[in-house]
Design a protein around this motif. Structure first.
Motif, mmCIF file in Angstrom:
data_model
loop_
_atom_site.group_PDB
_atom_site.id
_atom_site.type_symbol
_atom_site.label_atom_id
_atom_site.label_comp_id
_atom_site.label_asym_id
_atom_site.label_seq_id
_atom_site.Cartn_x
_atom_site.Cartn_y
_atom_site.Cartn_z
ATOM 1 N N ALA A 91 0.833 -1.205 0.000
ATOM 2 C CA ALA A 91 0.000 0.000 0.000
ATOM 3 C C ALA A 91 0.869 1.257 0.000
ATOM 4 C CB ALA A 91 -0.935 0.006 1.207
ATOM 5 N N GLY A 92 2.124 1.096 0.409
ATOM 6 C CA GLY A 92 3.021 2.249 0.449
ATOM 7 C C GLY A 92 2.630 3.244 1.527
ATOM 8 N N LYS A 93 1.831 2.789 2.464
ATOM 9 C CA LYS A 93 1.401 3.643 3.568
ATOM 10 C C LYS A 93 1.778 2.958 4.871
ATOM 11 C CE LYS A 93 -2.918 3.599 2.376
ATOM 12 N NZ LYS A 93 -4.355 3.807 2.333
ATOM 13 N N ASP A 94 1.630 3.705 5.962
ATOM 14 C CA ASP A 94 1.932 3.147 7.267
ATOM 15 C C ASP A 94 0.685 2.640 7.976
ATOM 16 O OD1 ASP A 94 4.630 3.688 6.998
ATOM 17 O OD2 ASP A 94 4.437 5.704 7.810
ATOM 18 N N GLU A 95 -0.438 2.578 7.254
ATOM 19 C CA GLU A 95 -1.651 2.051 7.876
ATOM 20 C C GLU A 95 -2.557 1.406 6.840
ATOM 21 O OE1 GLU A 95 -5.035 5.342 8.413
ATOM 22 O OE2 GLU A 95 -3.164 5.889 9.420
ATOM 23 N N ILE A 96 -3.315 0.428 7.319
ATOM 24 C CA ILE A 96 -4.308 -0.225 6.478
ATOM 25 C C ILE A 96 -5.576 -0.428 7.300
ATOM 26 C CG2 ILE A 96 -2.718 -1.414 4.925
ATOM 27 C CD1 ILE A 96 -3.209 -3.973 6.630
ATOM 28 N N ASP A 97 -6.702 -0.456 6.624
ATOM 29 C CA ASP A 97 -7.982 -0.782 7.241
ATOM 30 C C ASP A 97 -8.432 -2.108 6.659
ATOM 31 O OD1 ASP A 97 -7.919 1.644 8.525
ATOM 32 O OD2 ASP A 97 -9.388 2.616 7.234
ATOM 33 N N ILE A 98 -8.828 -3.005 7.534
ATOM 34 C CA ILE A 98 -9.308 -4.306 7.080
ATOM 35 C C ILE A 98 -10.632 -4.622 7.760
ATOM 36 C CG2 ILE A 98 -7.022 -5.251 6.600
ATOM 37 C CD1 ILE A 98 -7.305 -6.769 9.303
ATOM 38 N N LYS A 99 -11.387 -5.481 7.137
ATOM 39 C CA LYS A 99 -12.616 -5.986 7.742
ATOM 40 C C LYS A 99 -12.327 -7.410 8.193
ATOM 41 C CE LYS A 99 -16.036 -3.129 5.577
ATOM 42 N NZ LYS A 99 -17.140 -2.765 6.424
ATOM 43 N N ARG A 109 1.567 1.138 11.333
ATOM 44 C CA ARG A 109 2.990 0.857 11.581
ATOM 45 C C ARG A 109 3.624 2.120 12.123
ATOM 46 N NH1 ARG A 109 7.014 -2.131 13.080
ATOM 47 N NH2 ARG A 109 8.884 -2.028 11.839
ATOM 48 N N ILE A 110 4.232 2.016 13.290
ATOM 49 C CA ILE A 110 4.890 3.159 13.906
ATOM 50 C C ILE A 110 6.240 3.358 13.220
ATOM 51 C CG2 ILE A 110 5.825 4.125 16.044
ATOM 52 C CD1 ILE A 110 3.909 2.162 17.536
ATOM 53 N N GLN A 111 6.432 4.537 12.665
ATOM 54 C CA GLN A 111 7.698 4.850 11.989
ATOM 55 C C GLN A 111 8.468 5.892 12.794
ATOM 56 O OE1 GLN A 111 8.936 3.387 9.353
ATOM 57 N NE2 GLN A 111 7.141 2.194 8.802
ATOM 58 N N HIS A 112 9.752 5.716 12.881
ATOM 59 C CA HIS A 112 10.603 6.667 13.584
ATOM 60 C C HIS A 112 11.635 7.221 12.617
ATOM 61 C CE1 HIS A 112 8.932 4.476 17.004
ATOM 62 N NE2 HIS A 112 9.092 5.607 17.642
ATOM 63 N N GLN A 113 11.841 8.497 12.704
ATOM 64 C CA GLN A 113 12.845 9.143 11.871
ATOM 65 C C GLN A 113 14.243 8.892 12.422
ATOM 66 O OE1 GLN A 113 11.841 10.539 9.050
ATOM 67 N NE2 GLN A 113 9.755 10.008 9.661
ATOM 68 N N ASP A 114 14.303 8.654 13.707
ATOM 69 C CA ASP A 114 15.571 8.614 14.408
ATOM 70 C C ASP A 114 15.662 7.320 15.215
ATOM 71 O OD1 ASP A 114 17.173 9.093 16.875
ATOM 72 O OD2 ASP A 114 17.521 11.046 15.955
ATOM 73 N N ARG A 115 16.776 6.625 15.111
ATOM 74 C CA ARG A 115 16.948 5.368 15.840
ATOM 75 C C ARG A 115 16.971 5.586 17.348
ATOM 76 N NH1 ARG A 115 20.763 1.220 12.639
ATOM 77 N NH2 ARG A 115 19.506 1.133 10.763
ATOM 78 N N ALA A 116 17.568 6.695 17.774
ATOM 79 C CA ALA A 116 17.614 6.997 19.211
ATOM 80 C C ALA A 116 16.199 7.180 19.756
ATOM 81 C CB ALA A 116 18.456 8.240 19.458
ATOM 82 N N GLU A 117 15.335 7.802 18.970
ATOM 83 C CA GLU A 117 13.933 7.998 19.372
ATOM 84 C C GLU A 117 13.231 6.644 19.519
ATOM 85 O OE1 GLU A 117 10.050 9.466 16.970
ATOM 86 O OE2 GLU A 117 11.742 10.869 16.908
#
Length: 155
Positions: free
Chosen positions: A19-27, A72-80
């Motif tokens: 999907a190229g997104k960080d979220e999906i909706d499913i039934k 999906r939780i995405q982080h810009q920074d590994r330390a974060e």
């Protein structure tokens, strides 16, 4: 041979990726029908394979037009990311949550498979032969120390 839970998990992860997104909706009912399983099997997969420790947030809306949203939780920074994990595992962490965290560290390429196995062997229930809840507290402290070291090694 993989079991149905593994197959459903992989399917959902592929949908997220394609999907190229960080979220999906499913039934839930549609997914259960697609895999010819009971809807509770879908619940089990989502509850055990898409946890915060593994880097996901799950939202649901019940009713006729209901859905399950996997983010999906995405982080810009590994330390974060490491700081977030440290916050999740303190003051105590179970063996299963530890395995979920290590899986996430592998997926994020913060550790190698070898390093993850070494970390797990140092904090598994056989090594930490204490009674609960002390065992989970000691595990959290050791894992926090390892993660703090990783945080500063990755800078």
């Amino acid at each position: 041979m993989r079991n149905i839970s593994d197959i459903i998990e992989q399917h959902l992860k592929q949908i997220l990726e394609s999907a190229g997104k960080d979220e999906i909706d499913i039934k839930r009912s549609e997914l259960a029908e697609e895999f010819q399983c009971v809807p509770s099997q879908i619940n089990y997969v989502i509850k055990t394979r898409f946890t915060v420790e593994k880097g996901y947030i799950v939202e649901s809306k019940r009713g006729g037009g209901g859905y399950i949203r996997i983010i999906r939780i995405q982080h810009q920074d590994r330390a974060e990311l490491i700081d977030e994990i440290i916050g999740l595992i303190n003051p105590v962490v179970s063996q299963q949550a530890t395995m979920d965290v290590l899986e996430r560290l592998l997926e994020e390429e913060l550790v190698t498979e070898r390093e993850a196995k070494i970390m797990l062997s140092a904090i598994n229930r056989d090594t930490l032969a204490f009674q609960l809840p002390l065992r989970d507290e000691v595990r959290a402290r050791i894992l926090t120390s390892m993660l703090s070291t990783l945080k500063y090694l990755n800078k």
